[in-house]
Design an enzyme around this catalytic site. Structure first.
Site, PDB file in Angstrom:
ATOM      1  N   CYS A  60     -17.226 -47.868 -80.950  1.00 35.96           N
ATOM      2  CA  CYS A  60     -15.709 -47.863 -81.082  1.00 35.96           C
ATOM      3  C   CYS A  60     -15.409 -47.991 -79.465  1.00 35.96           C
ATOM      4  CB  CYS A  60     -14.970 -46.831 -81.757  1.00 35.96           C
ATOM      5  SG  CYS A  60     -13.216 -46.772 -81.250  1.00 35.96           S
ATOM      6  N   CYS A  63     -13.024 -44.927 -78.424  1.00 31.57           N
ATOM      7  CA  CYS A  63     -13.911 -43.568 -78.357  1.00 31.57           C
ATOM      8  C   CYS A  63     -14.922 -43.500 -77.150  1.00 31.57           C
ATOM      9  CB  CYS A  63     -14.877 -43.558 -79.598  1.00 31.57           C
ATOM     10  SG  CYS A  63     -14.174 -43.472 -81.034  1.00 31.57           S
ATOM     11  N   TRP A 442     -30.104 -23.656 -52.644  1.00 29.79           N
ATOM     12  CA  TRP A 442     -29.079 -24.506 -52.581  1.00 29.79           C
ATOM     13  C   TRP A 442     -28.174 -24.422 -51.385  1.00 29.79           C
ATOM     14  CZ3 TRP A 442     -27.494 -28.181 -55.725  1.00 29.79           C
ATOM     15  CH2 TRP A 442     -27.647 -28.219 -57.217  1.00 29.79           C
ATOM     16  N   HIS A 446     -27.216 -27.220 -48.566  1.00 30.52           N
ATOM     17  CA  HIS A 446     -25.986 -27.409 -48.169  1.00 30.52           C
ATOM     18  C   HIS A 446     -25.890 -27.260 -46.507  1.00 30.52           C
ATOM     19  CE1 HIS A 446     -23.883 -27.597 -51.966  1.00 30.52           C
ATOM     20  NE2 HIS A 446     -24.332 -26.326 -52.298  1.00 30.52           N
ATOM     21  N   GLU A 487     -37.828 -27.194 -66.036  1.00 31.99           N
ATOM     22  CA  GLU A 487     -36.561 -27.669 -66.570  1.00 31.99           C
ATOM     23  C   GLU A 487     -35.372 -27.753 -65.653  1.00 31.99           C
ATOM     24  OE1 GLU A 487     -34.091 -28.649 -69.921  1.00 31.99           O
ATOM     25  OE2 GLU A 487     -36.366 -28.530 -69.749  1.00 31.99           O
ATOM     26  N   TRP A 514     -22.539 -30.675 -53.089  1.00 32.24           N
ATOM     27  CA  TRP A 514     -21.554 -29.952 -53.712  1.00 32.24           C
ATOM     28  C   TRP A 514     -21.091 -30.095 -55.208  1.00 32.24           C
ATOM     29  CZ3 TRP A 514     -16.348 -31.772 -54.793  1.00 32.24           C
ATOM     30  CH2 TRP A 514     -15.485 -30.963 -55.183  1.00 32.24           C
TER      31      TRP A 514
END
Length: 656
Positions: A60, A63, A442, A446, A487, A514
């Site tokens: 659809c 959708c 992280w 950054h 993972e 970010w």
């Protein structure tokens, strides 16, 4: 007749135009429940929470176009899931045909709401085909799907299929307010188990609380009679303990006079020690109020899931040492050092030798850090020494022990040092095993994206300058090759595969990282890896950057220009703190110096060896080669000496 033909062509075009991404509109990574014929009834029937379920069809066009809005809605109300949950079911899947037919699904998308103890129904709209023949609405109305909701009773029988409601407004704010109304229409006994009272309090109920001591904060949110903000903030704080939100209407004059409230909406905060004050918010928006209340001291995300009791060494459920004082508006060099220490001495140690693609990825990573690391000092010199050694060493296989020897500086190179201590500061958690290394990794990347944005010439002549997003590409290869959480690596690789190639410049590189970091935080919020004292939330918070947050049609949006400005300032060299650093003081400055100037700095601090243009490792290798050459020459000398003596003896005995 022609108009009907035009409508059919338009609908087919919309469906075909979106067919490329209709294979799977929703995945397990989306913050909603993927339901099927086997899980629908157990989930919504006899449930302790309300449900809103979208029945859609993957072919659809409506959708497909609406899927992004539905995902944003699910993310917006993710913290409401104890009171009302969001789900989807694909009626185009063959195994779901029967259940969609059983629930009376005829049009897509259809939204069914499981409504606890609902004893009234809402009218059903006329189907679209009748509207075409009789009302003949405009084309754009036909291409707008109706909002359809189904109400169920709690503990209802398996034959109860509820009543469908359709509404024309399908925007996030309208659906969210519908969800609030569904919850508020329960009686106290019928209310979902974990849903607090949403009715407004009277002045007589709230005034006695002022000045009273308590074991939690009480936030009184005063708003207009038509506002939904108070109820939405209550639901936003549903999964947090240490604070209660009570709403009152602007018509409660005794309360307004006592608290001296003149603007709406406003929040008045009653603190546990009995004091009370206005809660200052830069903007009177739902996101600001919710974020400020979540950040109050002692307020933490509560979970009914028991955290695992770690038994490994160093992973107890209590901190081995007290929390270190830190400022959340600063970035700490100690976190960068701890990230490099864990990366080089722990994560890399699982690879006994480095060769082929692994060696290339490691070289690229060290080159990137050596050129962009802003801390300078002994760690910066170590990265430069390691980079030079890897570049000049003509080997296709390097044992990890050789890398470790250089990290431990066993050859005695002056001014080179990396502390062997996991000293988290801005990344410290409330207990061992939370935050720590992932947070610091992280942070490191950054910082590297911002450093590259400030000086793109730093990677000149490194082989990385040809990539549009060199920091992201190196990070992607490192995570794929070395990062211990398999993972996590798959999630990051999937995100990078989808969009990292669309990054075209340094600014987009900063914003992409970010954005992905926030997506990871949203996905992991409330999980076992989420620190209750430092809950994962959209970052930066309003207290750090109020101008980064805006609201459009009742939905929180980011001001990306202001976010970019904040990231440059937050992760810039001027905002790096040397407090707690173990590498020793160093001048922190952006890397704008040219390569010859940096070599001169290294020579000035490295003694006569560096003054010749060689590192200590180079000189050690030269010395080893010199010794080996001397031994080889001595062996040759003795060989020919003995050989010549034997020759003389042999020919001296020949008869004349």
């Amino acid at each position: 007749m022609f108009r009907l033909w035009l409508v059919a062509v338009a609908v087919l075009w919309a469906a075909c135009g979106c067919a490329g991404r209709s294979a799977r509109l929703y995945t397990e990574e989306d913050p909603l429940e993927l339901l099927s014929s086997g899980s629908l009834k157990p989930a919504v029937i006899n449930s302790s929470s309300a449900w809103i379920v979208q029945f859609f069809s993957s072919w659809c066009g409506h959708c497909i176009q609406y899927s992004d809005t539905w995902k944003l809605l699910a993310q917006d109300v993710k913290d409401w899931q104890d009171a009302i949950r969001v789900g989807v079911l694909d009626c185009a899947q063959e195994e779901n045909f029967d259940v969609c037919k059983e629930f009376g699904i005829k049009f897509y998308p259809t939204f069914k709401v499981r409504y606890i103890h609902c004893y009234y129904t809402l009218c059903v709209c006329v189907c679209v085909c009748v509207c075409v023949c009789v009302c003949r609405p405009p084309l754009e109305l036909l291409l707008t799907p109706c909002l359809c909701c189904q109400y169920f009773k709690a503990h209802s029988a398996s034959t109860d299929r509820g009543v469908t409601y359709r509404g024309a407004d399908r925007e996030i704010q309208a659906v969210r307010q519908l969800m609030v109304s569904i919850l508020q229409n329960h009686t106290e006994l019928e209310r979902p188990q974990h849903c607090p009272a949403l009715e407004p309090y009277r002045s007589a109920e709230l005034l006695p609380l002022i000045g009273q001591r308590s074991d939690h904060y009480t936030a009184i949110l005063v708003e207009g009679p038509d506002s939904f903000m108070g109820r939405e903030v209550i639901l936003d704080l549903l999964q947090f303990s240490g604070v209660q939100v009570k709403r009152a209407l602007s018509s409660e004059l005794p309360l307004l006079d006592t608290l001296k409230i003149t603007t709406f909406p406003s929040v008045y905060l009653l603190q546990p020690n009995g004091s009370h004050t206005h809660l200052h918010s830069p903007k009177p928006l739902r996101f600001f109020f919710s974020s400020l209340l979540r950040s109050l001291p002692g307020v933490k995300r509560s979970s009914r899931l028991d955290r695992p009791s770690y038994t490994a060494v160093g992973l107890g459920d209590k901190r081995a040492e007290p929390m270190r004082e830190f400022n959340s508006s600063q970035v700490y060099i100690a976190d960068l050092e701890a990230a490099l220490h864990y990366l080089l001495r722990v994560e890399l140690a699982t690879h006994s030798t480095l060769e082929g693609e692994e060696l290339k990825v490691f070289k690229d990573f060290i080159t990137l850090v050596s050129k962009l690391y802003p801390g300078g000092g002994s760690v910066g010199r170590l990265m430069e020494t390691l980079s030079d050694w890897l570049i000049r060493l003509p080997l296709h296989t390097i044992p990890y022990k050789a890398v470790l020897d250089l990290l431990e500086n066993r050859v005695g190179i002056p001014g080179v040092f990396l502390g062997a201590e996991l000293r988290w500061i801005g990344c410290q958690g409330s207990m061992a095993g939370l935050r720590g290394y992932p947070c610091s990794l992280w942070t490191l990347f950054h910082v590297l994206t911002v450093q590259y944005d400030s000086d793109q010439s730093a990677l000149r002549n490194t082989g990385l300058e040809g990539e549009a997003a060199p920091v992201l590409q190196v990070m992607r290869r490192y995570v794929r090759t070395f990062f211990g959480c398999e993972e996590c690596g798959r999630h990051f690789e999937r995100a990078a595969k989808d969009s990292v190639d669309q990054v075209e410049n340094a600014e987009q590189q900063v914003l992409w990282l970010w954005e992905q970091h926030n997506r990871v935080n949203n996905r992991l919020a409330g999980s076992l890896s989420d620190d209750p004292l430092f809950p994962k939330a959209p970052w930066p918070s309003p207290s750090l950057c109020a101008s980064c947050h805006e609201e459009k049609n009742g939905v929180h949006v980011w001001n990306r220009n202001n976010v970019l400005h904040f990231l440059r300032r937050h992760y810039g060299a001027a905002n790096l703190s040397q407090r707690y650093s173990v590498s020793g003081p160093a001048d922190i400055a952006p890397r704008h110096t040219s390569s010859p100037e940096r070599e001169a700095e290294g020579r000035a601090g490295g003694g006569w060896v560096a003054a010749l243009g060689f590192t200590g490792v180079d000189m050690s290798l030269c010395l080893l080669l010199y010794i080996c050459s001397g031994l080889f020459l001595m062996l040759l000398f003795f060989f020919f000496k003995v050989r010549s003596r034997r020759w003389k003896l042999r020919y001296s005995r020949l008869p004349l």
